[in-house]
Design an enzyme around this catalytic site. Structure first.
Site, PDB file in Angstrom:
ATOM      1  CD  GLU A 223      -1.936   2.253   1.389  1.00  0.00           C
ATOM      2  OE1 GLU A 223      -1.677   3.002   0.416  1.00  0.00           O
ATOM      3  OE2 GLU A 223      -1.987   2.650   2.549  1.00  0.00           O
ATOM      4  CB  CYS A 257      -0.995   7.042   1.113  1.00  0.00           C
ATOM      5  SG  CYS A 257      -2.192   5.982   1.949  1.00  0.00           S
ATOM      6  CD  GLU A 437      -3.431  -2.977   4.374  1.00  0.00           C
ATOM      7  OE1 GLU A 437      -3.713  -3.929   5.118  1.00  0.00           O
ATOM      8  OE2 GLU A 437      -2.369  -2.355   4.427  1.00  0.00           O
TER       9      GLU A 437
END
Length: 463
Positions: A223, A257, A437
């Protein structure tokens, strides 16, 4: 705990090769016990961990605020998401199953969903406790053990999570924490008894982890970074779009992010939208993150603050206009004078080829870009090496679905932004990584499928 911006909070020894091996061997021993427990047994332990986190919400949120610098208001949300994550995967633990397939002649096959073994989690510093729960939740539900390495900039709160798991009743060593930087991460990735690596962080580090994992044929979940587009059409609810843009850029001091930092605004509402965003941005309360009315705390450290400031300086040199913020902020409270504060920044007159539009800044910096047509903005939105997220604000629901279908991004938002329900998978396209996730999708990345074929008659031999 007290806020102490700009001062050392604690010192922790880095875990070397010996310590990493001890952690992995401890996790390996615990895995033998945990993996043999039924899903319902694992469920009860994980529900107990979720209950403890929920009951200690204020204490853990305060610890996280001091750990990271984000506002206590946001930290409480992070902790709520954390216990909800463990609760969600506790619920799935008892339902994990394979399938039965009927074959000719009374023969049959079946599949078993089995754990991988010792999984490694490597976390980022923007959501230390939450990321640890996002990784450990599905890992433990599937029957795995985990060794977790938090960022060296935010080492504290994950240790509390390890204590909570122990209090909840997991086998000793099932969730171990090691501390350190790149060297510690390398020892983890190269350890022969590690079955899988899940990493949240930068693209360059993700590439190195993938390279190290390849040598051991270890599966990875990455990620990574983003430079996500947020598209505001002229028919959007203006008030809602402005709030969405603020949510997409200034949470956790902009250190997120999936932030929608490229804000594309349809030209006919550009001036109105920009004026309102600037007005609202200037009202954001900066200061002591433990105060209830603070909405923006301090950036993670001095080097990162300098890096963000460097992006703003370069943006001005390339022709962008600073519409507000971007300068250092010194709170009135003398105990905060050494904190890494800056005013949230809005950049206008931006072009697609500017560094501030192409590169991930990871700070409170919003770039506004005008567009004229749907086709044009989709093409420009996708013209990036990243593909983590994207957002659309419009009253036209057909257009909304059409645009998000065309966006090359793993997580898309319609008339909202930076909402992260644990029920929904989260992850990116392109250089933003792969694997997911959250949601049921994460189960696929923390388990492996075994096929069993059962013959009920004589073996048909060609020999």
């Amino acid at each position: 705990f007290k806020t102490c911006p700009g001062r050392v909070l604690c010192k922790l020894p880095c875990s070397g090769e010996k310590e990493v091996d001890l952690a992995v061997q401890s996790a390996k021993s615990a895995f033998k016990i945990w993996s043999q427990m039924s899903g319902m047994e694992r469920c009860r332990v994980m529900l107990e961990a979720a209950r403890i986190i929920r009951e200690q919400r204020e204490e853990i949120a305060t610890m996280e605020t001091i750990n990271n610098g984000k506002s206590i208001f946001e930290a409480r949300v992070d902790i709520d998401i954390s216990w909800q994550c463990l609760e969600y995967y506790a619920g799935l633990a008892g339902s994990l199953a394979g399938e039965h397939i009927q074959l000719p002649g009374g023969s049959f096959g079946y599949t078993r969903r089995e754990p991988l073994g010792v999984c490694v989690g490597i976390g980022a510093w923007n959501y230390p406790f939450q990321i640890a729960c996002w990784k450990s939740g599905p890992a433990l539900a599937c029957g795995n053990a985990m060794v977790f390495k938090p960022s060296p900039f935010t080492p504290i709160s994950v240790v509390r999570l390890a204590e909570i798991f122990t209090e909840a009743g997991v086998p000793k060593g099932l969730f171990n924490v090691v501390q350190g930087g790149a060297a510690t991460g390398q020892f983890l990735c190269q350890h022969p008894d590690v079955a899988k690596i899940s990493f949240t962080g930068s693209v360059p580090t993700g590439m190195k982890i993938m390279e190290m994992a390849a040598k051991g044929i270890k599966p990875v979940t990455l990620e990574l970074g983003g430079k996500s587009p947020l598209i505001i059409f002229s028919d959007a609810d203006l008030e809602n779009a402005v709030k969405g843009a603020l949510m997409a850029n200034f949470l956790t001091q902009g250190e997120v992010c999936c932030n929608g930092t490229r804000v594309f605004v349809e030209r006919k509402i550009l001036d109105t939208f920009t004026k309102e965003v600037v007005k609202r941005t200037q009202k954001i309360k900066i200061g002591d993150p433990l105060l209830e009315d603070t909405r923006m705390g301090a950036l993670i450290n001095r080097p990162h603050l300098n890096r963000v400031q460097g992006f703003i300086k370069q943006a001005k040199e390339q022709g962008a206009e600073v519409l507000c913020g971007g300068d250092l902020y010194v709170p009135d409270d003398p105990k905060l004078k050494n904190g890494y504060y800056m005013r949230p920044c809005v950049l206008g007159n931006c072009k697609d080829d500017m560094t501030c539009v192409k590169e991930e800044i990871f700070g409170p910096v919003m770039a506004i870009l005008p567009f004229d047509t749907e086709e044009e903005v989709v093409e420009r939105a996708n013209a990036t090496k990243f593909g983590l997220a994207g957002g659309v604000f419009t009253r036209d629901i057909q257009k909304a679905h059409r645009v998000v279908a065309a966006l090359k991004a793993g997580m898309c938002f319609i008339n909202n932004y930076n909402v992260s329900p644990v029920e929904l998978p989260f992850g990116g396209y392109k250089s933003s990584g792969f694997g997911r996730e959250n949601g049921r999708a994460a189960i696929e990345y923390y388990s492996q499928l075994k096929t069993v074929c059962v013959e009920m008659g004589d073996v048909e031999s060609v020999f």
